[in-house]
Design a protein around this motif. Sequence first.
Motif, PDB file in Angstrom:
ATOM      1  N   GLU A  92       0.826  -1.207   0.000  1.00  0.00           N
ATOM      2  CA  GLU A  92       0.000   0.000   0.000  1.00  0.00           C
ATOM      3  C   GLU A  92       0.861   1.259   0.000  1.00  0.00           C
ATOM      4  N   LEU A  93       2.025   1.202   0.675  1.00  0.00           N
ATOM      5  CA  LEU A  93       2.882   2.383   0.776  1.00  0.00           C
ATOM      6  C   LEU A  93       3.676   2.652  -0.491  1.00  0.00           C
ATOM      7  N   VAL A  94       4.293   1.623  -1.053  1.00  0.00           N
ATOM      8  CA  VAL A  94       5.206   1.837  -2.186  1.00  0.00           C
ATOM      9  C   VAL A  94       4.533   2.535  -3.366  1.00  0.00           C
ATOM     10  N   PRO A  95       3.289   2.190  -3.727  1.00  0.00           N
ATOM     11  CA  PRO A  95       2.664   2.911  -4.841  1.00  0.00           C
ATOM     12  C   PRO A  95       2.478   4.410  -4.578  1.00  0.00           C
ATOM     13  N   GLN A  96       2.499   4.829  -3.328  1.00  0.00           N
ATOM     14  CA  GLN A  96       2.379   6.249  -2.999  1.00  0.00           C
ATOM     15  C   GLN A  96       3.662   7.019  -3.296  1.00  0.00           C
ATOM     16  N   LEU A  97       4.747   6.312  -3.603  1.00  0.00           N
ATOM     17  CA  LEU A  97       6.058   6.938  -3.730  1.00  0.00           C
ATOM     18  C   LEU A  97       6.416   7.289  -5.168  1.00  0.00           C
ATOM     19  N   ASP A  98       5.439   7.304  -6.064  1.00  0.00           N
ATOM     20  CA  ASP A  98       5.696   7.700  -7.439  1.00  0.00           C
ATOM     21  C   ASP A  98       6.213   9.146  -7.461  1.00  0.00           C
TER      22      ASP A  98
END
Length: 217
Positions: A92-98
Amino acid sequence: MNDLLLPARGLLFDNDGVLVDSEAGVVRAWTRWAVENDLDPVEVMLAVPGRRAADTVALFTAAHAVPAAVDRITRLELDDVAGTAAVPGVLELVPQLDGVPWAVVTSGVRELAGARLTAAGVPLPGVLVTAEDVTAGKPHPEPYLTGAARLDLPPADLVVLEDSPSGVAAGLAAGCAVLGIGELALQTAATAVVRDLTGVRWTGAGLLLPAAGLLRA
């Protein structure tokens, strides 16, 4: 306890225990290696967390035997990546790091790190710092200083996410704030400690840690 914001412009993730749960495979591989070499598996496992395989092996074997031992350990671990899973909250967190500068800084070798991330379904980072990229492993700050340099950010603008005492020490020595992951991190000087990454969000100004997951603020 309230939600906590850790200000940051970028993130440096350890891999095992932070992004991926590879513990079962690690224990099986190192236990097998210990038995093959007439060593106490418990003693060997106590030396494994947060260290490069070469640094761990060097504690138990002669210097000339280290390269072959590392090759053997790496093969045993690569053969056991299928059960690797993402740590709760990671997917859930990693996709927020675009668009956010982030890297993985691991004590593992490049092939193994990539295999575990792929097996767990975690997107590969643009910057991956592995055992091959440094001359001194954690707890030395070189791995995280290397990660900061490759992101072109000062360490003070980065948050390190770590689960092991040696990794926390490396991040702090590099000049970063450190978010400890899991109960073992409570034994360290990590800036804050959470159970895992469940509910952790990137706000644009840093990492927002939910009160429900905080073990220490």
